[in-house]
Design a protein around this motif. Structure first.
Motif, PDB file in Angstrom:
ATOM      1  N   ARG A 190       0.804  -1.228   0.000  1.00 34.85           N
ATOM      2  CA  ARG A 190       0.000   0.000   0.000  1.00 34.85           C
ATOM      3  C   ARG A 190       0.832   1.272   0.000  1.00 34.85           C
ATOM      4  O   ARG A 190       0.545   2.204  -0.753  1.00 34.85           O
ATOM      5  N   ASP A 227     -12.022  -4.177   9.951  1.00 33.17           N
ATOM      6  CA  ASP A 227     -12.539  -3.652  11.213  1.00 33.17           C
ATOM      7  C   ASP A 227     -12.163  -4.575  12.371  1.00 33.17           C
ATOM      8  O   ASP A 227     -11.731  -4.120  13.438  1.00 33.17           O
ATOM      9  N   SER A 243      -5.572   1.165  10.929  1.00 31.46           N
ATOM     10  CA  SER A 243      -6.665   2.118  10.748  1.00 31.46           C
ATOM     11  C   SER A 243      -6.702   2.676   9.329  1.00 31.46           C
ATOM     12  O   SER A 243      -7.737   3.156   8.878  1.00 31.46           O
ATOM     13  N   SER A 244      -5.591   2.588   8.611  1.00 34.57           N
ATOM     14  CA  SER A 244      -5.585   3.070   7.234  1.00 34.57           C
ATOM     15  C   SER A 244      -6.413   2.169   6.308  1.00 34.57           C
ATOM     16  O   SER A 244      -6.727   2.550   5.195  1.00 34.57           O
ATOM     17  N   ARG A 245      -6.774   0.994   6.785  1.00 37.27           N
ATOM     18  CA  ARG A 245      -7.567   0.058   5.974  1.00 37.27           C
ATOM     19  C   ARG A 245      -9.061   0.161   6.216  1.00 37.27           C
ATOM     20  O   ARG A 245      -9.834  -0.486   5.538  1.00 37.27           O
ATOM     21  N   VAL A 246      -9.447   0.930   7.232  1.00 41.73           N
ATOM     22  CA  VAL A 246     -10.875   1.080   7.529  1.00 41.73           C
ATOM     23  C   VAL A 246     -11.304   2.491   7.166  1.00 41.73           C
ATOM     24  O   VAL A 246     -10.483   3.388   6.994  1.00 41.73           O
ATOM     25  N   SER A 247     -12.610   2.673   7.059  1.00 35.96           N
ATOM     26  CA  SER A 247     -13.094   4.016   6.737  1.00 35.96           C
ATOM     27  C   SER A 247     -14.249   4.382   7.663  1.00 35.96           C
ATOM     28  O   SER A 247     -14.945   3.513   8.196  1.00 35.96           O
ATOM     29  N   ASN A 248     -14.418   5.660   7.838  1.00 34.48           N
ATOM     30  CA  ASN A 248     -15.529   6.222   8.612  1.00 34.48           C
ATOM     31  C   ASN A 248     -15.530   5.830  10.088  1.00 34.48           C
ATOM     32  O   ASN A 248     -16.590   5.722  10.694  1.00 34.48           O
ATOM     33  N   TRP A 249     -14.391   5.614  10.656  1.00 33.04           N
ATOM     34  CA  TRP A 249     -14.318   5.349  12.091  1.00 33.04           C
ATOM     35  C   TRP A 249     -14.140   6.681  12.807  1.00 33.04           C
ATOM     36  O   TRP A 249     -13.181   7.406  12.524  1.00 33.04           O
ATOM     37  N   LYS A 264     -12.967   9.356  15.590  1.00 32.31           N
ATOM     38  CA  LYS A 264     -11.700   9.417  16.320  1.00 32.31           C
ATOM     39  C   LYS A 264     -11.821   8.853  17.731  1.00 32.31           C
ATOM     40  O   LYS A 264     -10.909   8.197  18.213  1.00 32.31           O
TER      41      LYS A 264
END
Length: 180
Positions: free
Chosen positions: A57, A125, A148-154, A156
């Motif tokens: 990545r 996740d 965390s770079s692999r998930v979205s809309n989490w 903070k």
């Protein structure tokens, strides 16, 4: 009359002569350092920017930024990227190219993600929530950034909860004090 070392050249004092000589030496050393860098670049110093294998990545992200910045046409991307492959990545590219030449960047990205990326069945996740401290606080922070770079809309605050939950009990208070 014959001049000796002690006599001044052209009206310059010994101190001025030493200053001129040291400035000249410094300029030559700077020039040599610059030439060494140029020679390393010409020899193809691949220590920077090469992809050997492992998680692709970061390398893909850098390559795409490079392509955008230099406005590389789509038909040249694979050729340019292939010059920055080493080790397992170069072996995979060579093997794939023998069978069917890769002409599209998207094909190369898919091949690297399939062969070097995380398993398809791995839920990003779940993988994020599974962080456990095994070493230093810094290492745990790096692992959080990676996952965390692999998930979205989490949100903070949820990421912070996952981060704190992954620490050993004796470390949690220490980390909380520093307000991560």
């Amino acid at each position: 009359m014959v001049q000796t070392r002690n006599s001044s050249e052209g009206g310059r004092s010994n101190a001025e002569q030493v200053t001129v000589q040291s400035d000249s030496i410094a300029a030559k050393l700077e020039s040599m350092d610059s030439m060494k860098e140029d020679i390393a670049a010409l020899k193809g110093d691949h220590s920077k920017g090469s992809f050997i294998g492992g998680d692709p990545r970061g390398w893909i992200l850098k390559a795409e930024k490079y392509f955008r910045y230099y406005q590389i046409p789509d038909e040249e991307k694979v050729e340019i990227a292939s010059m920055h492959l080493e080790g397992y990545a170069l072996d995979l590219y060579s093997w794939l190219s023998d069978d069917h030449p890769l002409t599209f960047w998207k094909e190369l990205v898919q091949a690297f993600n399939k062969n070097f990326g995380p398993a398809d069945f791995q839920n990003p996740d779940e993988h994020l929530c599974n962080i456990k401290q095994t070493g230093l606080v810094y290492e745990c922070r790096q692992e959080l950034a990676k996952r965390s770079s692999r998930v979205s809309n989490w949100p903070k605050h949820c990421l912070l909860g996952v981060f704190l939950n992954g620490f050993k009990e004796e470390q949690k208070d220490y980390v909380r004090i520093h307000k991560p």
